[in-house]
Design an enzyme around this catalytic site. Structure first.
Site, PDB file in Angstrom:
ATOM      1  N   LYS A   1      -8.212 -65.282  20.224  1.00 38.07           N
ATOM      2  CA  LYS A   1      -9.155 -65.105  19.118  1.00 38.07           C
ATOM      3  C   LYS A   1      -8.852 -66.163  18.056  1.00 38.07           C
ATOM      4  CE  LYS A   1      -5.970 -63.234  16.130  1.00 38.07           C
ATOM      5  NZ  LYS A   1      -5.566 -63.801  14.814  1.00 38.07           N
TER       6      LYS A   1
ATOM      7  N   ASP B   1      -3.357 -56.608  15.672  1.00 35.90           N
ATOM      8  CA  ASP B   1      -4.433 -57.306  16.390  1.00 35.90           C
ATOM      9  C   ASP B   1      -4.829 -56.633  17.698  1.00 35.90           C
ATOM     10  OD1 ASP B   1      -4.979 -59.346  14.643  1.00 35.90           O
ATOM     11  OD2 ASP B   1      -3.642 -60.796  15.585  1.00 35.90           O
TER      12      ASP B   1
END
Length: 234
Positions: A11, A135
């Protein structure tokens, strides 16, 4: 013997603000996070004990690797003891802010839920994931999102950038704790940027998308400024 293959993508934090320091010592953030195609490859198979092989040496005990932590945590949650062997092929550089370790852990949770028919919802998997790292829940859903709180609260959004993303990794590892410390945030919140509005036209509006860690990183590693200037120039 059951075997599953997973592609654990990275990401990027397209925009990142550190809003203020919390009473628990952590910080509240405002960040726009997008999945990208760069990915690790994971093969998970049934075993008689927890096993991990990897093309990269992490120089830590196996039990401390996030993928093994994920396997143990999901077994604890459902009251099972299904051992797995995890073959991990790393393509995402570590310490680059790309979430590789978190993505690997999330995909182990997803794979074991599927492999052993645990029947856990994505919400339940995300709840396990946040014990591993802030995350990890993002990668359970793996959709563009604005992250709030410590980074574990997500407002998912339908974002389609009409541009390519170039990732440059100059083999620099920035200490997250030092980056937060450099900001000297108090308990008073700074004004939030509407990152979704900044990408509403399908492009990232240069100047409206910021990363609060950039000044500290550039001061500590001038070569990052050179890279950014070259990208902006092109």
């Amino acid at each position: 013997m059951k075997t599953l293959l997973k592609s654990a993508n990275a990401k990027i934090n397209l925009g990142l603000q550190v809003l203020n320091k919390r009473d628990d010592g952590f910080h509240n953030i405002n960040s726009l996070i997008l999945p990208i195609s760069l990915s690790d490859k994971i093969e998970i198979s049934q075993s008689e004990q927890y096993e991990l092989t990897c093309n990269v040496c992490f120089d830590i005990p196996m039990e401390e690797n996030l993928v093994i932590k994920a396997a143990k945590l999901i077994n604890q949650r459902v009251g099972q003891n299904n051992y797995v062997k995890i073959d991990l092929h790393k393509n995402i550089p570590s310490g680059a802010g790309l979430g590789g370790g978190s993505s690997d852990a999330a995909n182990v949770l997803l794979a074991m839920n599927e492999m052993f028919d645990y029947g856990l919802s994505k919400s339940e998997l995300a709840d396990i994931g946040k014990v591993i790292g802030s995350d990890v829940p993002f990668f359970i859903y793996n959709q563009p999102a604005v992250a709030k709180g410590r980074g574990e609260q997500f407002d998912f959004a339908d974002i389609k950038l009409q541009c390519d993303v170039v990732v440059v990794f100059p083999n620099i590892h920035v200490s997250t704790s030092e980056a937060y410390k450099s900001l000297g945030r108090s308990s008073k919140k700074i004004d939030e940027i509407d990152f979704l509005q900044a990408v509403s036209n399908g492009k990232a509006s240069y100047g409206k998308i910021i990363n609060d860690f950039e000044p500290h990183t550039i001061e500590s590693y001038p070569e990052v400024a050179d890279i950014k200037n070259e990208l902006v120039k092109n």
